[in-house]
Design a protein around this motif. Structure first.
Motif, short mmCIF file in Angstrom:
data_model
loop_
_atom_site.label_atom_id
_atom_site.label_comp_id
_atom_site.label_asym_id
_atom_site.label_seq_id
_atom_site.Cartn_x
_atom_site.Cartn_y
_atom_site.Cartn_z
N THR A 70 -3.44 12.92 3.64
CA THR A 70 -3.31 12.11 2.44
C THR A 70 -3.76 12.93 1.24
O THR A 70 -4.86 13.50 1.26
N VAL A 71 -2.91 13.02 0.23
CA VAL A 71 -3.27 13.68 -1.02
C VAL A 71 -3.75 12.61 -1.99
O VAL A 71 -2.94 11.84 -2.53
N THR A 72 -5.05 12.49 -2.17
CA THR A 72 -5.58 11.48 -3.08
C THR A 72 -5.57 12.05 -4.50
O THR A 72 -6.07 13.15 -4.74
N ILE A 73 -4.98 11.31 -5.41
CA ILE A 73 -4.76 11.80 -6.77
C ILE A 73 -5.94 11.45 -7.67
O ILE A 73 -6.33 10.28 -7.76
N GLY A 74 -6.48 12.44 -8.34
CA GLY A 74 -7.60 12.22 -9.26
C GLY A 74 -8.92 12.26 -8.52
O GLY A 74 -9.53 13.31 -8.37
N GLU A 75 -9.37 11.11 -8.05
CA GLU A 75 -10.62 11.03 -7.31
C GLU A 75 -10.39 10.24 -6.02
O GLU A 75 -9.41 9.52 -5.86
N ARG A 76 -11.33 10.38 -5.11
CA ARG A 76 -11.26 9.65 -3.85
C ARG A 76 -11.56 8.17 -4.08
O ARG A 76 -12.34 7.82 -4.96
N LYS A 77 -10.95 7.32 -3.27
CA LYS A 77 -11.15 5.89 -3.37
C LYS A 77 -11.86 5.36 -2.12
O LYS A 77 -11.75 5.92 -1.04
N PHE A 78 -12.58 4.26 -2.28
CA PHE A 78 -13.34 3.70 -1.17
C PHE A 78 -12.47 3.44 0.05
O PHE A 78 -12.87 3.69 1.19
N GLY A 79 -11.27 2.90 -0.19
CA GLY A 79 -10.43 2.49 0.93
C GLY A 79 -9.97 3.61 1.83
O GLY A 79 -9.53 3.36 2.95
N LEU A 80 -10.08 4.85 1.37
CA LEU A 80 -9.73 5.97 2.23
C LEU A 80 -10.71 6.13 3.38
O LEU A 80 -10.38 6.75 4.42
N TYR A 81 -11.91 5.60 3.23
CA TYR A 81 -12.97 5.82 4.20
C TYR A 81 -13.41 4.55 4.93
O TYR A 81 -13.83 4.62 6.08
N LEU A 82 -13.35 3.41 4.25
CA LEU A 82 -13.86 2.17 4.84
C LEU A 82 -12.85 1.57 5.81
O LEU A 82 -11.64 1.77 5.70
N GLU A 83 -13.38 0.78 6.75
CA GLU A 83 -12.57 0.01 7.68
C GLU A 83 -11.45 0.86 8.32
O GLU A 83 -11.71 1.90 8.89
N SER A 84 -10.20 0.44 8.14
CA SER A 84 -9.08 1.14 8.78
C SER A 84 -8.67 2.42 8.08
O SER A 84 -7.85 3.19 8.60
N GLY A 85 -9.23 2.67 6.89
CA GLY A 85 -8.87 3.86 6.15
C GLY A 85 -9.03 5.14 6.94
O GLY A 85 -8.17 6.02 6.92
N ALA A 86 -10.12 5.22 7.67
CA ALA A 86 -10.41 6.44 8.44
C ALA A 86 -9.37 6.68 9.52
O ALA A 86 -9.12 7.82 9.92
N ASP A 87 -8.71 5.62 10.02
CA ASP A 87 -7.71 5.76 11.07
C ASP A 87 -6.31 5.99 10.52
O ASP A 87 -5.41 6.38 11.27
N HIS A 88 -6.11 5.73 9.23
CA HIS A 88 -4.76 5.83 8.65
C HIS A 88 -4.55 7.07 7.78
O HIS A 88 -3.41 7.47 7.56
N CYS A 89 -5.64 7.65 7.24
CA CYS A 89 -5.48 8.70 6.22
C CYS A 89 -5.27 10.10 6.77
O CYS A 89 -4.71 10.96 6.09
N GLY A 90 -5.72 10.36 7.98
CA GLY A 90 -5.68 11.72 8.47
C GLY A 90 -6.60 12.60 7.63
O GLY A 90 -7.65 12.16 7.14
N GLU A 91 -6.21 13.84 7.43
CA GLU A 91 -6.99 14.74 6.58
C GLU A 91 -6.82 14.31 5.12
O GLU A 91 -5.71 14.07 4.65
N ILE A 92 -7.93 14.24 4.40
CA ILE A 92 -7.89 13.83 2.99
C ILE A 92 -8.04 15.05 2.10
O ILE A 92 -9.01 15.81 2.23
N VAL A 93 -7.08 15.24 1.21
CA VAL A 93 -7.09 16.35 0.26
C VAL A 93 -7.09 15.76 -1.14
O VAL A 93 -6.26 14.92 -1.47
N ARG A 94 -8.01 16.19 -1.98
CA ARG A 94 -8.06 15.70 -3.36
C ARG A 94 -7.26 16.60 -4.28
O ARG A 94 -7.38 17.83 -4.23
N ALA A 95 -6.42 15.99 -5.12
CA ALA A 95 -5.65 16.74 -6.11
C ALA A 95 -6.20 16.42 -7.50
O ALA A 95 -6.12 15.28 -7.97
N ASP A 96 -6.77 17.42 -8.14
CA ASP A 96 -7.27 17.28 -9.51
C ASP A 96 -6.11 17.52 -10.47
O ASP A 96 -5.63 18.65 -10.61
N ILE A 97 -5.64 16.46 -11.12
CA ILE A 97 -4.49 16.60 -12.03
C ILE A 97 -4.91 16.43 -13.49
O ILE A 97 -4.07 16.18 -14.35
N GLY A 98 -6.21 16.55 -13.75
CA GLY A 98 -6.68 16.50 -15.12
C GLY A 98 -7.02 15.11 -15.63
O GLY A 98 -7.14 14.91 -16.84
#
Length: 499
Positions: free
Chosen positions: A171-199
């Motif tokens: 998952t390429v998370t845009i800007g900053e990471r969000k809570f839902g990427l980690y809580l509850e089912s997020g950890a099972d759905h996101c796979g590897e999390i990569v942050r993209a800083d787009i300014g």
């Protein structure tokens, strides 16, 4: 450390960047699409593939997908788009117009090496239906690698809830990471999390933080040569009953391994002999008991108050009124840090949570979700739907530090909030919470602030699970294995601080 935002905070940051900093929304979308295309290219090149399908909705998340597909096409990949909508946001429509490759109005039957999931963004709060549900099912059943744009479609960006969502490999998370990427089912759905800083620039606000190992290394500074056991605090464990005698040993063993100068186990008469010699380093103190459980006696509780800098209470005690009376006395008389876990939380829920309002000590609560729902007088569904904000409001109301345990832990004192997302399903085993209570108690006994003790404790427990799992499997790790890995987990922190 990493910033963790709610979806509303991320939207506010987008608006601030566009309106106050003057960066056009189309520029931000172009940057987001470029970041997604970069990750897609890496995945394709690693697998030796060239065929990619972007599955796009009609909002800005879909616009990111159209942009990524166009850029991949320009790089020589066979990039195609399955479009789900006929109406588009302005920025999405502009990106769609620039795409010159193949467009599909049904999910293609031919195989693809990679699918870019760009159906729903963080604003989605419902359950996917109709063609959207069919598209998510098709993505999940395609056999292709999946890259999600910002968040897996269908996942709640604040809570991690998911009735139906894409299972991404990355998952390429845009800007900053969000809570839902980690809580509850997020950890099972996101796979590897990569942050993209787009300014995207953040307006001044109190964002949640996720601390990494190097950020926590100062909890274990080099010991002074001119020090002794009295320099490192007195940790007390008030725990155990005839039915749950092991919980006390797990908490006490963890406290010993976390660096407290003294660790004292207070256990009820009737089972005291059970603990003799089990852990030679422990100071053992017999407490008044009845039928193998703790009995309240004011004089004995006063001696406990004077013996500890931090005290963990409740592990394996059983749900008796005497335990509630002990806690009420400690809240009024103890001057250190009081860690309330397990049955301490259960009796507070049963006999009255308002005793937490007036207290002489610092209080750390360590509930899992069900225990917290009882404390808060809310359903489990309400707790899950409320996410970090629900936890923060409770901590603020009662003036406590709350360590809410789940696959990712929310730590909050009502003012500041942190997310601890270390760990493994290997921790889903009875006794893990007892180990955590002992770790947090020892840190607090050494003078670490309540908030930092809770954050570091959650991090260390997570790392012990990962380390123990590495020597067996996620099914075989026991709570005792976690204690055995505490020295290695602490050494990791120390090394990260020096590196």
């Amino acid at each position: 450390m990493q910033k963790i935002l709610t979806c509303a905070q991320m939207r506010a940051a987008d608006k601030y960047t566009i309106e106050e900093k003057g960066i056009p929304s189309e520029t931000l979308m172009e940057r987001a699409g470029s970041a997604i295309a970069d990750e897609a290219a890496k995945m394709l090149e690693k697998m030796g593939g060239r065929r990619v399908l972007a599955v796009c909705g009609g909002g800005n998340n879909g616009g990111d997908g159209y942009c990524a597909a166009r850029l991949l096409l320009a790089r020589g990949f066979d990039a195609q788009v399955y479009e789900l909508c006929e109406k588009f946001s302005d920025d999405c429509a502009a990106q769609r117009a620039k795409f010159t490759g193949t467009l599909h109005d049904t999910f293609p039957e031919e195989p693809f090496d990679l699918i870019i999931d760009a159906v729903f963004g963080t604003g989605f709060r419902s359950v996917p239906e109709g063609k959207f549900a069919e598209a998510i099912a098709a993505v999940n059943g395609s056999g292709a690698k999946v890259l999600s744009a910002d968040i897996p479609s269908g996942l709640n960006g604040d809570t991690g809830g998911a009735a139906l969502a894409v299972h991404a490999d990355r998952t390429v998370t845009i800007g900053e990471r969000k809570f839902g990427l980690y809580l509850e089912s997020g950890a099972d759905h996101c796979g590897e999390i990569v942050r993209a800083d787009i300014g995207i620039e953040l307006p001044a606000a109190n964002y949640a933080l996720r601390f990494e190992a190097a950020d926590l290394a100062d909890v274990f500074p080099p010991k002074k040569r001119n020090s002794n056991k009295g320099s490192y605090g007195r940790a007390g464990i008030l725990a155990g009953s005839r039915l749950y005698s092991g919980a006390a040993l797990l908490a006490a063993g963890a406290a010993l391994r976390t660096g407290a100068g003294y660790t004292q186990l207070f256990c009820p008469e009737g089972i005291f002999e059970h603990y003799i010699g089990k852990i030679p380093e422990l100071i053992l103190t017999e407490m008044p008991g009845e039928e193998g459980s703790l009995r309240f006696e004011e004089g004995a509780m006063r001696r406990v108050c004077g013996a500890c800098d931090a005290l963990a209470v409740g592990m394996g005690c059983g749900c008796r009124r005497d335990l509630y009376d002990c806690i009420a006395f400690l809240l009024a008389q103890f001057r250190g840090t009081l860690v309330l876990d397990a049955d301490a939380l259960n009796v507070i829920s049963e006999y009255g949570v308002d005793i937490l309002r007036e207290k002489a000590c610092r209080v750390i609560l360590t509930p899992h979700l069900k225990e917290f729902s009882r404390l808060a007088g809310a359903s489990l569904e309400e707790v899950r739907a409320g996410g970090a904000e629900f936890a923060r409001a409770f901590a603020a109301e009662y003036g406590v530090t709350l360590l809410l345990k789940s696959n990712a832990c929310i730590v909050t004192n009502g003012k500041n909030t942190s997310l601890a997302a270390e760990g493994t399903p290997a921790l889903a085993r009875g006794g893990s919470g007892d180990v955590l209570a002992g770790i947090v108690c020892a840190l607090a006994a050494r003078g670490v602030t309540a908030m930092r003790a809770a954050i570091c404790g959650a991090h260390l427990l997570g790392r012990t699970g990962v380390l123990a799992e590495g020597e067996s499997s996620e099914y075989s790790v026991t709570a005792s294995d976690l204690i055995a890995k505490l020295p290695a987990a602490i050494a990791e922190l120390i090394a990260a601080g020096r590196g």
